[in-house]
Design a protein around this motif. Structure first.
Motif, short mmCIF file in Angstrom:
data_model
loop_
_atom_site.label_atom_id
_atom_site.label_comp_id
_atom_site.label_asym_id
_atom_site.label_seq_id
_atom_site.Cartn_x
_atom_site.Cartn_y
_atom_site.Cartn_z
N ALA A 101 1.10 4.43 0.71
CA ALA A 101 0.63 3.72 -0.28
C ALA A 101 0.35 2.91 0.05
O ALA A 101 1.01 2.72 1.35
CB ALA A 101 0.97 4.34 -1.74
N GLY A 102 -0.92 1.97 -0.28
CA GLY A 102 -1.57 1.45 0.08
C GLY A 102 -0.78 0.17 0.87
O GLY A 102 -1.05 -0.26 2.30
N ILE A 103 0.39 -0.91 -0.02
CA ILE A 103 1.41 -1.62 0.85
C ILE A 103 2.29 -0.51 1.25
O ILE A 103 2.95 -1.43 2.07
CB ILE A 103 1.90 -2.31 -1.16
N SER A 148 -3.94 -8.91 -7.70
CA SER A 148 -3.67 -8.14 -8.10
C SER A 148 -2.89 -7.92 -6.34
O SER A 148 -2.36 -6.37 -5.60
CB SER A 148 -3.45 -7.29 -8.45
N ASP A 149 -3.96 -7.91 -5.31
CA ASP A 149 -4.15 -7.48 -4.16
C ASP A 149 -3.03 -8.09 -2.94
O ASP A 149 -3.41 -9.24 -3.03
CB ASP A 149 -5.50 -7.32 -3.70
N PHE A 150 -1.83 -7.30 -2.90
CA PHE A 150 -1.04 -8.04 -1.32
C PHE A 150 -1.34 -8.84 -0.52
O PHE A 150 -1.10 -9.42 0.50
CB PHE A 150 0.02 -7.03 -1.10
N GLY A 198 1.71 0.78 -4.44
CA GLY A 198 -0.42 0.84 -4.12
C GLY A 198 0.02 -0.30 -5.68
O GLY A 198 -0.10 -0.56 -6.26
N ASN A 199 -1.53 0.24 -5.97
CA ASN A 199 -1.88 -1.18 -7.46
C ASN A 199 -0.92 -0.47 -8.63
O ASN A 199 -0.10 -0.43 -8.73
CB ASN A 199 -3.61 0.22 -7.64
N GLY A 200 -1.04 0.99 -8.76
CA GLY A 200 0.25 1.94 -9.13
C GLY A 200 1.77 1.73 -7.60
O GLY A 200 1.29 2.43 -7.43
N ASN A 255 0.88 -0.42 4.74
CA ASN A 255 0.14 -0.96 5.31
C ASN A 255 0.48 -2.65 5.18
O ASN A 255 0.53 -3.52 6.53
CB ASN A 255 -1.18 -1.15 4.54
P1 ADP Z 1 -3.69 2.99 -5.92
O1 ADP Z 1 -3.06 3.21 -6.81
O2 ADP Z 1 -5.26 2.30 -7.02
O3 ADP Z 1 -4.46 4.61 -4.84
P2 ADP Z 1 -3.22 1.89 -3.16
O4 ADP Z 1 -2.22 2.95 -2.88
O5 ADP Z 1 -4.77 2.18 -2.80
O6 ADP Z 1 -3.72 1.89 -4.63
O7 ADP Z 1 -2.94 0.76 -2.93
C1 ADP Z 1 -4.09 -0.59 -2.62
C2 ADP Z 1 -3.12 -1.51 -2.67
O8 ADP Z 1 -2.53 -1.81 -1.47
C3 ADP Z 1 -3.84 -3.05 -2.54
O9 ADP Z 1 -4.40 -3.44 -4.14
C4 ADP Z 1 -3.51 -3.84 -2.15
O10 ADP Z 1 -2.48 -4.51 -3.03
C5 ADP Z 1 -2.48 -2.51 -1.22
N1 ADP Z 1 -2.58 -3.37 0.85
C6 ADP Z 1 -4.24 -2.56 1.12
N2 ADP Z 1 -4.19 -2.45 2.85
C7 ADP Z 1 -3.24 -3.31 2.75
C8 ADP Z 1 -2.97 -4.19 3.54
N3 ADP Z 1 -3.92 -4.06 5.05
N4 ADP Z 1 -2.23 -5.38 3.56
C9 ADP Z 1 -1.26 -5.51 2.46
N5 ADP Z 1 -1.54 -4.75 0.63
C10 ADP Z 1 -2.30 -4.04 1.55
#
Ligand code: ADP
Length: 392
Positions: free
Chosen positions: A327-329, A279-281, A207-209, A332
């Motif tokens: 997580a986010g990356i 920092s966003d993928f 994710g972010n982390g 997704n």
């Molecule tokens: P946190 O560590 O803040 O909880 P997350 O697990 O929610 O973070 O992850 C957030 C990151 O996931 C975003 O900064 C982005 O890089 C990535 N992300 C979220 N959705 C997508 C997507 N559809 N495609 C690519 N990367 C994504």
């Protein structure tokens, strides 16, 4: 049984109310800018609400959360008597906590004692705990630690190559973070694999982390984050592993203070600064697609570091049966998953590009793949609520 889950940061507070009889989320929300002008609460349930009202501290934030939960229009309970317990996310449990704990004076003291290990989070977590104790006297409160799941690591995995006194006197060692997420997805992976005893898992929380854990027989044996969440993978804004001597070298060259250096490696590094884009993928993928070479390089560096960790954790466990992305990356970003897994056939992965395009909980290795690869959406709040229920 209804459980309120609280994740308190220094100026924010997230909440979820979960009905544990059906494991359904009744509502969730976020208080932002606590202690700063322009505080706001955003509430999402069957009805949404945005409440703009000053919150000078966490007591004010909890009072607003209670008002939102019981509101005649957008609330989800008639009175707070319906809420049986509160589960709190706590960042650093040091070496004291192997599992979640019912909060009493002793536990509060231990969280306080670990404030130097988690200086940004533990004091905020404590403010959330105290605010709930004030507002809901007599309601059991539970602390769920980000570090607890990793406490099964053996000394060879958690000791740094520093003088032993650094560990003995100052507790400098690897602790690891994202433990609630690694635990949740590893338990789900065990269910899917059909066994836990003998199962060798590598869980990638991206994710972010970001962090990776090696899990054998359901127990964490190694993880990439360390004393703090800075170590390990290259992250959104954190540098991850590097030569510690680079810190003095750069400070000598630039004249940065130690505080500036701390910000430099935690907030101004990672894929954000390698790419110079974001920092966003999603932004990185778009820039790389348009031919931005540094965005492409950042994505390569990110994936390469993960490949190296997967290889080393397979070595640490004498093999691997299943790799999990979350997580986010991890959940997704199918292109980043493909970038990591392509070239890892040697480890026994038969990658399924078609399946990788799917969403939700999916298997992205082909049937018969020696090493199975799963995508499992994480649910830290549900894990906190389950622990809270079990302890109450
Ligand atoms: P946190 O560590 O803040 O909880 P997350 O697990 O929610 O973070 O992850 C957030 C990151 O996931 C975003 O900064 C982005 O890089 C990535 N992300 C979220 N959705 C997508 C997507 N559809 N495609 C690519 N990367 C994504």
């Amino acid at each position: 049984m209804k459980i309120l889950v609280i994740n308190a940061g220094s100026s924010s507070l997230k909440y979820q109310l979960i009905d544990m009889d059906t494991e359904t989320v009744l509502c969730k929300g976020l208080c932002e800018r606590i202690g700063i002008a322009g505080s706001v609460l955003t509430h999402k349930g069957p009805k949404q609400a945005v409440v703009q009202q000053d919150m000078k501290d966490h007591n004010d934030a909890i009072a607003l959360v209670i008002a939102a939960l019981t509101d005649a229009d957008h609330g989800v309970v008639k009175s707070m008597d319906e809420i049986n317990a509160v589960g709190h996310r706590v960042l650093h449990g040091g070496s004291q906590f192997f599992q979640s704990s019912l909060i009493n004076d002793e536990v509060i003291k231990a969280i306080e004692d670990n404030c130097d290990l988690g200086p940004l989070h533990n004091p905020a977590n404590l403010m959330g705990i105290r605010a709930c104790m004030n507002a809901m006297p007599g309601v059991p409160q539970v602390a769920v630690f980000d570090t607890a799941f990793h406490q099964t690591m053996p000394p060879k995995a958690y000791l740094y190559g520093l003088p032993y006194e650094a560990y003995e006197q100052f507790k400098v060692r690897r602790y690891g973070f994202h433990g609630t997420s690694h635990r949740y997805v590893s338990q789900r992976a065990s269910e899917i694999m059909g066994y836990e005893e003998g199962l060798k898992l590598i869980t990638c929380h991206l994710g972010n982390g970001s962090s990776i854990a090696a899990i054998k027989d359901g127990k964490c044996v190694d993880t990439s984050m360390g004393l703090t969440p800075l170590e390990g993978l290259v992250m959104g804004t954190r540098c991850g592993d590097m030569d510690p001597a680079a810190i003095k070298f750069l400070m000598d060259k630039t004249g940065m203070t130690i505080e500036e250096m701390d910000t430099y490696i935690n907030k101004k590094s990672g894929v954000l600064s390698i790419s110079g884009v974001s920092s966003d993928f999603r932004d990185l993928a778009a820039a790389a697609e348009e031919g931005n070479e540094r965005a492409e390089l950042a994505l390569e560096v990110f994936a390469y570091r993960i490949q190296k960790y997967i290889g080393s954790y397979a070595a640490a466990m004498g093999g691997v049966d299943c790799i999990v992305f979350t997580a986010g990356i991890g959940e997704n970003d199918s292109a980043t998953r493909a970038r990591i897994l392509k070239g890892m056939e040697w480890i026994g992965i038969d990658f399924d590009e078609e399946a990788n395009k799917g969403r939700g909980e999916i298997e992205i290795s082909r049937p018969g793949s020696k090493v199975r690869v799963l995508v499992i959406p994480t649910d830290e709040e549900m894990t906190i609520a389950r622990d809270t229920k079990a302890l109450c």
